[in-house]
Design an enzyme around this catalytic site. Structure first.
Site, PDB file in Angstrom:
ATOM      1  N   SER A  17      62.204 137.900  28.929  1.00 55.72           N
ATOM      2  CA  SER A  17      62.143 138.301  27.418  1.00 55.72           C
ATOM      3  C   SER A  17      63.431 138.030  26.667  1.00 55.72           C
ATOM      4  O   SER A  17      63.128 137.763  25.376  1.00 55.72           O
ATOM      5  CB  SER A  17      61.780 139.941  27.486  1.00 55.72           C
ATOM      6  OG  SER A  17      60.685 140.159  27.967  1.00 55.72           O
ATOM      7  N   LYS A  68      55.657 151.751  31.593  1.00 55.88           N
ATOM      8  CA  LYS A  68      54.963 151.426  30.281  1.00 55.88           C
ATOM      9  C   LYS A  68      54.100 153.341  30.007  1.00 55.88           C
ATOM     10  O   LYS A  68      53.893 153.453  29.038  1.00 55.88           O
ATOM     11  CB  LYS A  68      53.754 150.742  30.473  1.00 55.88           C
ATOM     12  CG  LYS A  68      54.442 149.151  30.433  1.00 55.88           C
ATOM     13  CD  LYS A  68      53.390 148.055  30.496  1.00 55.88           C
ATOM     14  CE  LYS A  68      54.125 146.863  30.446  1.00 55.88           C
ATOM     15  NZ  LYS A  68      53.125 145.558  30.097  1.00 55.88           N
ATOM     16  N   GLY A 141      39.250 144.254  38.072  1.00 55.10           N
ATOM     17  CA  GLY A 141      40.559 145.242  38.076  1.00 55.10           C
ATOM     18  C   GLY A 141      40.176 146.642  37.229  1.00 55.10           C
ATOM     19  O   GLY A 141      39.794 146.338  36.217  1.00 55.10           O
ATOM     20  N   ASN A 165      35.456 146.138  39.976  1.00 57.50           N
ATOM     21  CA  ASN A 165      36.668 146.711  40.933  1.00 57.50           C
ATOM     22  C   ASN A 165      36.436 146.883  42.533  1.00 57.50           C
ATOM     23  O   ASN A 165      35.087 147.276  42.499  1.00 57.50           O
ATOM     24  CB  ASN A 165      37.044 147.985  40.257  1.00 57.50           C
ATOM     25  CG  ASN A 165      38.660 148.287  40.657  1.00 57.50           C
ATOM     26  OD1 ASN A 165      39.453 147.524  40.726  1.00 57.50           O
ATOM     27  ND2 ASN A 165      38.822 149.375  40.727  1.00 57.50           N
ATOM     28  N   LYS A 170      36.654 154.127  40.420  1.00 55.54           N
ATOM     29  CA  LYS A 170      37.543 153.726  39.230  1.00 55.54           C
ATOM     30  C   LYS A 170      37.226 152.878  38.015  1.00 55.54           C
ATOM     31  O   LYS A 170      37.595 153.372  36.854  1.00 55.54           O
ATOM     32  CB  LYS A 170      38.821 153.063  39.807  1.00 55.54           C
ATOM     33  CG  LYS A 170      39.905 153.825  40.573  1.00 55.54           C
ATOM     34  CD  LYS A 170      41.111 153.375  40.962  1.00 55.54           C
ATOM     35  CE  LYS A 170      41.931 153.418  42.085  1.00 55.54           C
ATOM     36  NZ  LYS A 170      42.932 152.656  42.485  1.00 55.54           N
TER      37      LYS A 170
HETATM   38  P1  ATR Z   1      48.037 150.004  38.126  1.00 55.11           P
HETATM   39  O1  ATR Z   1      48.119 148.629  37.424  1.00 55.11           O
HETATM   40  O2  ATR Z   1      47.479 151.053  37.386  1.00 55.11           O
HETATM   41  O3  ATR Z   1      49.483 150.187  38.818  1.00 55.11           O
HETATM   42  P2  ATR Z   1      47.265 149.107  40.821  1.00 55.11           P
HETATM   43  O4  ATR Z   1      47.257 150.122  41.829  1.00 55.11           O
HETATM   44  O5  ATR Z   1      48.422 148.107  40.836  1.00 55.11           O
HETATM   45  O6  ATR Z   1      46.902 149.894  39.266  1.00 55.11           O
HETATM   46  O7  ATR Z   1      45.804 148.302  40.994  1.00 55.11           O
HETATM   47  C1  ATR Z   1      45.552 147.213  39.878  1.00 55.11           C
HETATM   48  C2  ATR Z   1      44.234 146.759  40.292  1.00 55.11           C
HETATM   49  O8  ATR Z   1      44.317 145.772  41.361  1.00 55.11           O
HETATM   50  C3  ATR Z   1      43.153 147.838  40.806  1.00 55.11           C
HETATM   51  O9  ATR Z   1      41.952 147.365  40.340  1.00 55.11           O
HETATM   52  C4  ATR Z   1      43.271 147.721  42.176  1.00 55.11           C
HETATM   53  O10 ATR Z   1      42.003 147.770  42.885  1.00 55.11           O
HETATM   54  P3  ATR Z   1      41.688 149.299  43.308  1.00 55.11           P
HETATM   55  O11 ATR Z   1      41.276 150.296  42.135  1.00 55.11           O
HETATM   56  O12 ATR Z   1      40.155 149.287  44.164  1.00 55.11           O
HETATM   57  O13 ATR Z   1      42.738 149.925  43.927  1.00 55.11           O
HETATM   58  C5  ATR Z   1      43.304 146.184  42.325  1.00 55.11           C
HETATM   59  N1  ATR Z   1      43.582 145.708  43.773  1.00 55.11           N
HETATM   60  C6  ATR Z   1      44.982 145.580  44.274  1.00 55.11           C
HETATM   61  N2  ATR Z   1      44.940 145.277  45.263  1.00 55.11           N
HETATM   62  C7  ATR Z   1      43.740 144.732  45.819  1.00 55.11           C
HETATM   63  C8  ATR Z   1      42.936 144.078  46.787  1.00 55.11           C
HETATM   64  N3  ATR Z   1      43.737 143.580  47.923  1.00 55.11           N
HETATM   65  N4  ATR Z   1      41.802 143.794  46.893  1.00 55.11           N
HETATM   66  C9  ATR Z   1      41.151 144.037  45.730  1.00 55.11           C
HETATM   67  N5  ATR Z   1      41.733 144.493  44.600  1.00 55.11           N
HETATM   68  C10 ATR Z   1      42.899 145.025  44.521  1.00 55.11           C
END
Ligand code: ATR
Length: 289
Positions: A17, A68, A141, A165, A170
């Protein structure tokens, strides 16, 4: 007079940034300082950093991982939020609400939170010539990143959105929540499915999962195709994009979204419009040198 800005995160040393905003300031012909601000990962420290910065005359702050949502809570209780920040449940751009300051509200109660991430994505797609009006879009996602882009995509005219997802519950919970948070989001416009069941042909498929941070691969159906594939991540090889490029789709990572969201923050703070394509070309050139 120099205007002061920061980006708050943890970790923060890698943040691009300062370089991006310094280039914007050169383009706009204004004098700014823009620094990385490390903050311990707890709400009290975040609030203290934000208060000290704005009480000390700071003009604006960007907020990145993991703050955030904390920034959203902070603005909810100490000022206000834009609709995009409210629906996203997250803030990436902080400023002071002048109308509250004019009424004599103290700085620490006049914070205003916006979220420019989703509009940054939409603006980048439009600069790529990828039409969103009337488009059929699949968004993979249901975490924070997906949540932040749904309203801007619908505002840009996406008519059918499929939210896929790994954990189906979710995705359905997110649709219910967002459609009650914004009158613009009609839950009948958004269908949900498991990522592994996502199939058919889309104008655009967007990866908003965090899978790019791991060695895992998304379980993509053989019968899934698109004209354009976008990954919100950048700066690394992304198997999601390689998959669709091999099938003839146009692809993009999220570097343009990063610059797009930054340009919108800069405009919000300073009133200066940025030529994003010119800035992107200059930043890409300086990275390649
Ligand atoms: P946040 O952005 O709110 O911190 P996160 O836990 O980082 O959330 O997850 C972001 C997204 O990536 C979620 O949709 C997650 O799927 P789940 O809701 O089923 O957990 C997805 N995601 C992360 N790792 C994944 C993987 N190995 N395979 C498929 N989806 C994945």
């Amino acid at each position: 007079m120099t205007q002061h800005f920061i980006v708050i995160g943890n970790p923060i040393a890698h943040s691009k940034s300062p370089k991006i905003h310094t280039l914007f300031a050169e383009q706009a012909g204004i004098d700014i300082s823009y620094h990385r601000q490390y903050c311990p990962d707890d709400e009290a420290s975040f609030t203290a950093v934000v208060e000290a910065f704005f009480c000390g005359g700071g003009m604006g702050a960007n907020v990145t991982v993991p703050f955030k949502q904390v920034a959203y809570d902070c603005c909810l209780s100490r000022g206000g939020l834009s609709e995009h920040a409210n629906v996203a449940g997250a803030v990436n751009t902080l400023l002071l609400d002048k109308s509250l300051l004019d009424k004599g509200v103290p700085v620490t109660q006049a914070l205003y939170g916006d979220n420019t991430d989703g509009q940054g994505l939409v603006n980048h797609m439009s600069s790529l010539g990828w039409p969103l009006a009337g488009a059929r879009v699949a968004l993979i996602g249901a975490g924070g990143a997906a949540r932040g882009v749904i309203l801007p995509l619908i505002e840009a005219g996406v008519t059918r959105l499929t939210l896929a997802n790994r954990t189906l519950s979710k995705a359905t919970a997110l649709v219910t929540e967002l459609s009650s948070a914004s009158a613009t989001i009609d839950k009948h416009q958004i269908e949900t499915c498991r990522t592994a069941d996502l199939s058919g042909s889309f104008d655009m498929i967007i990866n908003a999962t965090s899978i790019g941070l791991s060695d895992d691969k998304l379980p993509l159906h053989d019968d899934l195709s698109c004209q354009h594939a976008y990954d919100l991540m950048y700066g690394r090889a992304l198997p999601f994009l390689q998959h669709f490029a091999a099938r003839g789709a146009q692809i993009s990572d999220g570097y343009g979204m990063l610059i797009g969201q930054a340009a919108l923050s800069f405009e919000r703070w300073t009133g200066h419009c940025i030529d994003v394509e010119k800035a992107t070309a200059m930043l890409t050139e300086s990275t390649e040198k």
